[in-house]
Write an enzyme that holds these catalytic residues in place. Structure first.
Site, PDB file in Angstrom:
ATOM      1  N   HIS A 192       0.822  -1.218   0.000  1.00 29.33           N
ATOM      2  CA  HIS A 192       0.000   0.000   0.000  1.00 29.33           C
ATOM      3  C   HIS A 192       0.848   1.256   0.000  1.00 29.33           C
ATOM      4  CE1 HIS A 192      -3.872  -1.903   1.717  1.00 29.33           C
ATOM      5  NE2 HIS A 192      -3.891  -1.828   0.412  1.00 29.33           N
ATOM      6  N   CYS A 505      -4.517  -5.336 -17.248  1.00 31.26           N
ATOM      7  CA  CYS A 505      -4.495  -4.221 -16.290  1.00 31.26           C
ATOM      8  C   CYS A 505      -3.464  -4.446 -15.193  1.00 31.26           C
ATOM      9  CB  CYS A 505      -5.875  -3.987 -15.697  1.00 31.26           C
ATOM     10  SG  CYS A 505      -6.478  -5.365 -14.719  1.00 31.26           S
TER      11      CYS A 505
HETATM   12  C1  PEP Z   1      -3.395  -7.987 -10.771  1.00 30.10           C
HETATM   13  O1  PEP Z   1      -3.406  -8.905  -9.947  1.00 30.10           O
HETATM   14  O2  PEP Z   1      -2.650  -7.962 -11.768  1.00 30.10           O
HETATM   15  C2  PEP Z   1      -4.266  -6.815 -10.593  1.00 30.10           C
HETATM   16  C3  PEP Z   1      -4.373  -5.878 -11.517  1.00 30.10           C
HETATM   17  O3  PEP Z   1      -4.933  -6.710  -9.411  1.00 30.10           O
HETATM   18  P1  PEP Z   1      -4.235  -6.274  -8.012  1.00 30.10           P
HETATM   19  O4  PEP Z   1      -2.849  -5.821  -8.331  1.00 30.10           O
HETATM   20  O5  PEP Z   1      -5.073  -5.179  -7.451  1.00 30.10           O
HETATM   21  O6  PEP Z   1      -4.313  -7.541  -7.246  1.00 30.10           O
END
Ligand code: PEP
Ligand code: MG
Length: 598
Positions: A192, A505
């Site tokens: 975080h 993403c």
């Molecule tokens: C991922 O796991 O690639 C993702 C985009 O989600 P987070 O990083 O929020 O777990």
């Protein structure tokens, strides 16, 4: 003693300033007993210290509110609540009375009991960090010791803060005019605090083992938040190198200034949709400024960070509307709560589990806790009136999960309609592909999904069996591993056959070199961290598709992550200077380099 400490670059930019070592550690508390007639005095001292700490926290909250915003200030809600916890304080008072202990001795003893109870449980990390902060404030207060209040720094001083661990609470306290860089021994890119440092534009290096032992306060340090290096007392040559890099990046920045206005198309004219990832409300502006074509991942867990209560349906609807208003005529993909793993905020009572990342997280929590999930669905439906807002489900491993979530969306849409509340009649519901199970089942998931978005962070974690937050294993954590490349290829193929949009993403899409690989694999939608957008667009516009496909073919045939990286560098190097595209590169925030000597 090492002069260069290597860690993980988590927030790009270069800083050169004296070190300010923040020993966020506890004072030595002597075992002190008191006479029977002094016991009530100790209880009063305890209560007075609590009042003092609560007012300190309140003061801090107000300052953060003015400086950063309500979301960041909420971190102190949870701490205030914890500082005033009646049950805990009653147990400290009982200990003072029964054992005739001093207030600090009893407080430390009880806090230690809780720490032992909570430690080793990844999902309680955030609460442990809060407990740590309160315990430190209380002990400092009871023992008359002053704590590290970063607000109190002289106005004209710039420093690089060195700490063992940076909590989100500590990170949001930082004043960007004074703190030009961050170094911590613990933490990785997905912590975080790292995400916050990035969004605040402070260069940061985490996982810098041994930093506290090796860096004395006042030592001049040069940090590179991209390469992940901390150089102690840099030589003239090292400073000049850094200066050259900074000028090069500045030049590139100038070169890229006009790119925001230009379309994201490959040299042969194929459009690539470049959206933004938005984790914190402050990132909305950066995403717009850097030309994001919508939001491909709106993380909603941060609505809960540091809060003592869950956000209401109205609050969420308001936030979602605000995001959508910033991207008129564009798609905004809202991800349902991805709670669990290391993201169990204080507002949510987490169960004890041996393996939280393999436990009750994400979609599993949402489906099991309708009183958490349904208000979020309603908020999305309400915000989606007349706007292209879509819902995305994280950590899907089974088709039933999608069906169940979609049924809930339909039920809530119907309930809102019956109640006469203005809301969209339906929603497009898409699925994050971030587990090997989802990749294997992609063809069947495609039958029940409106779109796919690949979360390469978790996909890498679950495929490689490497904890994404473990600094020690950071060099094994790479989406260039052929096992990831092959899965991406399969998902792209399944999407193409099913006529389903596929985006990426995960952080991989924000790495310019990797973006080329993704395009070569046939993926034409990327959701990128806002500071990385100009550079990714530059690469998209510069590297021909034929070259991207060539790199992808080599990557698919490769036996190791190294081979994949080398192939990418070689192919992309034919068209541009790949040194500018090192992993996780993004342009440094303006002004961060001002602390370098000229
Ligand atoms: C991922 O796991 O690639 C993702 C985009 O989600 P987070 O990083 O929020 O777990
Ligand atoms: Mg994920």
């Amino acid at each position: 003693m090492a002069r260069i400490i290597r860690g993980i670059g988590v927030s790009p930019g270069i800083a050169f300033a004296p070190a300010m070592v923040v020993r966020w550690d506890f004072p030595e508390v002597p075992d002190r007993t008191v006479r029977a007639e002094q016991v009530e005095e100790e209880v009063s001292r305890l209560r007075a210290a609590v009042d003092h700490v609560v007012s300190q926290l309140h003061d801090l909250e107000q300052r953060v509110l003015r400086r950063a915003g309500p979301e960041e200030a909420r971190i102190f809600d949870a701490q205030t609540l914890m500082a005033q916890d009646k049950e805990f304080l009653a147990s400290v008072e009982t200990l003072i009375r029964n054992n005739q202990l001093s207030a600090e001795t009893a407080y430390e003893f009880k806090a230690l009991e809780i720490r032992n109870l909570w430690s080793g449980q990844a999902r309680l990390r955030e609460r442990l960090a809060d407990l740590h902060a309160i315990q430190l404030r209380m002990l400092n207060q009871l023992m008359g010791r002053s704590g590290p209040e970063l607000w109190a720094m002289p106005a004209d001083e710039q420093v690089v803060v060195i700490a063992h661990e940076l909590s989100p609470g500590l990170t949001v306290q930082l004043d960007r005019d004074h703190v030009v860089g961050l170094v911590s021994e613990e933490g990785t890119r997905t912590a975080h605090a790292a995400i916050l440092a990035h969004s605040l534009g402070i260069p940061a290096v985490m996982g810098a083992a041994g930093a506290l032992a090796q860096i004395a306060g006042g030592t001049m340090v040069l940090i590179d938040g991209q390469a992940g290096t901390v150089v102690l007392n840099p030589t003239r040559g090292e400073l000049e190198d850094a200066q050259t890099q900074v000028s090069r990046r500045h030049k590139l920045e100038l070169q890229l200034e006009g790119i925001v206005e230009q379309p994201a198309v490959t040299p042969s004219g194929r459009p690539i949709l470049l959206m933004g990832n938005v984790d914190l409300p402050e990132e909305i502006e950066a995403a717009v400024r850097n030309g994001a074509q919508g939001v491909g991942l709106l993380r909603t867990e941060f609505l809960l960070t540091g809060r003592a209560t869950l956000p209401t349906e109205d609050e969420q609807a308001e936030y979602f509307r605000r995001v959508a208003l910033s991207f008129p005529e564009r798609t905004v993909v809202i991800r349902s709560y991805d709670l669990g793993g290391d993201k169990f905020p204080a507002a949510f009572k987490a169960p004890q589990e041996a393996n939280p990342f393999l436990g009750w997280r994400s979609i599993r929590v949402c489906l099991d806790e309708p009183e958490v999930f349904r208000p979020q669905i309603r908020a999305v439906l309400r915000a989606a009136v007349g706007r292209d807002i879509q819902l995305m489900l994280p950590l899907v491993t089974r088709v039933e999960e999608v069906l169940e979530a979609r049924a809930m969306v339909e039920e809530e849409a119907e309930a809102l309609r019956r109640a006469g509340v203005r809301a969209a009649p339906s929603l497009l519901v898409g699925v994050m592909i971030e587990t090997p199970a989802a990749v294997v089942m992609a063809d069947r998931l495609a039958e029940v999904s409106a779109f796919f978005s690949v979360g390469t962070n978790d996909l890498t974690q679950y495929t490689m069996a490497v904890d994404r937050g473990n600094a020690r294993l950071a060099d094994r954590f790479t989406p260039h591993d052929p096992s990831i490349v092959r899965q991406l290829h399969r998902v792209a193929e399944v999407g193409r056959e099913a006529g389903l949009p596929v985006s990426v993403c995960g952080e991989m899409a924000s790495e310019p070199l990797s973006a080329v690989l993704l395009i070569g694999l046939g993926i034409d939608r990327l959701s990128v961290s806002p500071p990385a957008l100009p550079l990714v667009k530059w690469v998209v516009r510069t590297v021909p598709e034929e070259a991207a496909r060539r790199a992808a073919d080599e990557a698919l045939a490769a036996a190791s992550a190294d081979q994949v990286s080398r192939a990418l560098r070689a192919v992309v190097g034919e068209y541009l200077d790949v040194r500018l595209l090192d992993p996780h590169s993004a342009l440094p925030g303006r002004g961060r380099v001002a602390s370098l000597p000229h």
